[in-house]
Design an enzyme around this catalytic site. Sequence first.
Site, PDB file in Angstrom:
ATOM      1  N   LYS A  99      -3.044   7.140  -8.606  1.00  0.00           N
ATOM      2  CA  LYS A  99      -2.627   6.138  -7.616  1.00  0.00           C
ATOM      3  C   LYS A  99      -2.268   4.828  -8.316  1.00  0.00           C
ATOM      4  O   LYS A  99      -3.072   4.280  -9.059  1.00  0.00           O
ATOM      5  CB  LYS A  99      -3.766   5.909  -6.606  1.00  0.00           C
ATOM      6  N   ASP A 127      -3.007  -4.254  -3.419  1.00  0.00           N
ATOM      7  CA  ASP A 127      -3.286  -3.742  -2.071  1.00  0.00           C
ATOM      8  C   ASP A 127      -3.808  -4.873  -1.188  1.00  0.00           C
ATOM      9  O   ASP A 127      -4.974  -5.238  -1.250  1.00  0.00           O
ATOM     10  CB  ASP A 127      -4.326  -2.605  -2.161  1.00  0.00           C
ATOM     11  N   LYS A 155      -6.705  -6.889   4.577  1.00  0.00           N
ATOM     12  CA  LYS A 155      -8.036  -7.017   3.994  1.00  0.00           C
ATOM     13  C   LYS A 155      -8.524  -8.456   4.153  1.00  0.00           C
ATOM     14  O   LYS A 155      -7.725  -9.369   4.350  1.00  0.00           O
ATOM     15  CB  LYS A 155      -7.984  -6.675   2.496  1.00  0.00           C
ATOM     16  N   ASP A 192      -6.037  -1.628  -7.985  1.00  0.00           N
ATOM     17  CA  ASP A 192      -5.731  -0.453  -7.165  1.00  0.00           C
ATOM     18  C   ASP A 192      -4.684   0.462  -7.827  1.00  0.00           C
ATOM     19  O   ASP A 192      -4.285   1.467  -7.253  1.00  0.00           O
ATOM     20  CB  ASP A 192      -5.269  -0.899  -5.776  1.00  0.00           C
ATOM     21  N   ASP A 232      -4.030   0.096   5.634  1.00  0.00           N
ATOM     22  CA  ASP A 232      -4.838  -0.055   4.422  1.00  0.00           C
ATOM     23  C   ASP A 232      -5.203   1.305   3.804  1.00  0.00           C
ATOM     24  O   ASP A 232      -5.697   1.363   2.687  1.00  0.00           O
ATOM     25  CB  ASP A 232      -6.109  -0.848   4.769  1.00  0.00           C
ATOM     26  N   GLU A 288      -3.357   3.399   2.390  1.00  0.00           N
ATOM     27  CA  GLU A 288      -2.018   3.601   1.826  1.00  0.00           C
ATOM     28  C   GLU A 288      -2.006   4.534   0.620  1.00  0.00           C
ATOM     29  O   GLU A 288      -1.015   5.208   0.371  1.00  0.00           O
ATOM     30  CB  GLU A 288      -1.401   2.245   1.447  1.00  0.00           C
ATOM     31  N   ARG A 307      -3.530   7.347   0.003  1.00  0.00           N
ATOM     32  CA  ARG A 307      -3.372   8.765   0.348  1.00  0.00           C
ATOM     33  C   ARG A 307      -1.927   9.086   0.724  1.00  0.00           C
ATOM     34  O   ARG A 307      -1.487  10.223   0.603  1.00  0.00           O
ATOM     35  CB  ARG A 307      -4.348   9.123   1.481  1.00  0.00           C
TER      36      ARG A 307
END
Length: 506
Positions: A269, A274, A281, A292, A351, A353, A355
């Site tokens: 990933k 993020d 967030k 991230d 959030d 994201e 996956r």
Amino acid sequence: MNFLVSQGNLIAAKADAIIVNLFAEVRAPDGATGAVDLALNGQIQTLITNSDITGKLGEVTVLYPTGGQVAAKRVIVVGLGSALTFDLAAVRTAAAKSVAKARELGCETVATIVHGAGIGNLDVQAATEALVEGMLLGEYKSDLYKATRKSSPLTTVKIIEFDANKIDAIDAGVRFGAAQGRATNVTRDLVNQPPNICTPTYLAEQATALAENSNLSIEILEARDLMEARMGAFLGVTQGSSEPPKLIILRHTPENIPADTKPIVIVGKGITFDTGGYTLKTGAGMLTMKSDMAGAGTVFGVMQAISELDLQVPVIGLLPTCENMVSSHSYRPSDVLRASNDKTIEIVSTDAEGRLILADTLVYAQRFAPRFMIDLATLTGAAVVALGQGQSAALFGTNTQLIHNLQAAAEASGERVWHMPLYPEYSEYMRRSPVADLRNSCNDRFAGLGTSAAFLKEFVGKVPWAHLDIAPVAWLPGGKAVKPLGPTGATGYGVRLLVHYLRNLI
Ligand code: BES
Ligand code: ZN
Ligand code: ZN
């Protein structure tokens, strides 16, 4: 830092410091430490007798030889802890602590023995690997943009062994330990870079440079390629950002293996920042979100290491990378996206994201007909809640052999994994969308870790697959966690784990 291996006697080594060790139970040092103690007229013995050194793991004591018997300027005595609990992890910790001290003292050259290769009874190659890794990881600093940043003065580590029969194993240990340790530090640098520097384009440039300087081949898919491949889930995440997304493909193809050997595909990933998107967030929650992209950073490090080691196994590294931002172009909660395997996804949380970009990449990976597929992702806060900061990654998978081999690699590398269940109920939970085949989040506090893995499972087809949620271990916040092998910030977790896994496949 260069490592030079030679047969000889530590006492005669010319260096700014020589490094010897001490177990907690030892009342009268023997072996290399004993020999150095004699040459120091019993200084180490005096410290032990007076309980001024205890041999506690990571304890560092500096002595200054007089009388001319020891050729080096200093002697560093590092504690190995109790002989009863002594293992490779202790070697790494002791090596990291001793090298940090040598760096602080301004040493340019140090000479050391392989801790544990004598009285410690460890496998000589494995102990050397741990020593070299510990030294490289312990030397690392994350002050990339500080005016006070100094490159380490330490250029040479002489590894000295008395027993000529052990030299071959030590040479092999240096080769693997150096490749794994250096690659881990490369990953740390990528993850520690600020998100205004480390954009998807930057990652693509770094990967291009890596390919130019190695035998890896590279291909980079741009936004239009992602559209052509109908990667609606990946494109949904990136559409709010003005930074162009990239799907970076690095390939390691050994020359002398049958052309039809199925590759291992590893996916990381690569969200370079993020924000959470419209499911925003909090300020505090966003603070570490430059990390991230740690999954992609780890895949980068693994590809560098295996290419340097020329492992005889074909490996394809996939790094899907983009930002998750807020703008008038961003995807919204309630949007429905269509992934490249035609499954539709209701966005419950912008959030969740990671996956989504992984979904399309896992589908893409299947065109390489992989033998196994492994992804690494800082996927959920729930993994951190379950396992704690710095302790272990969460491991999921569909194949017993793959899971078992990853557990064995964790044991050998010291990078922990903990196997979690993939109950069918988690999948049902993710399929409970009124409008689409799947939803990307459940909108409650329950089973956030298991359901995230169940979501990914919808995209792996028939390929045996494992997922590592590295959110607990990719980043160490300041002040809280135990961090023996490096400073606060990026850990480079997973490079050593996966290189060990791939080495043992051969
Ligand atoms: N990148 C985060 C996960 C994360 C959180 C990593 C904390 C490291 C530390 C991920 O994209 C995310 O936000 N996940 C959500 C999923 C939820 C909406 C289902 C989470 O964990 O809250
Ligand atoms: Zn997120
Ligand atoms: Zn994320």
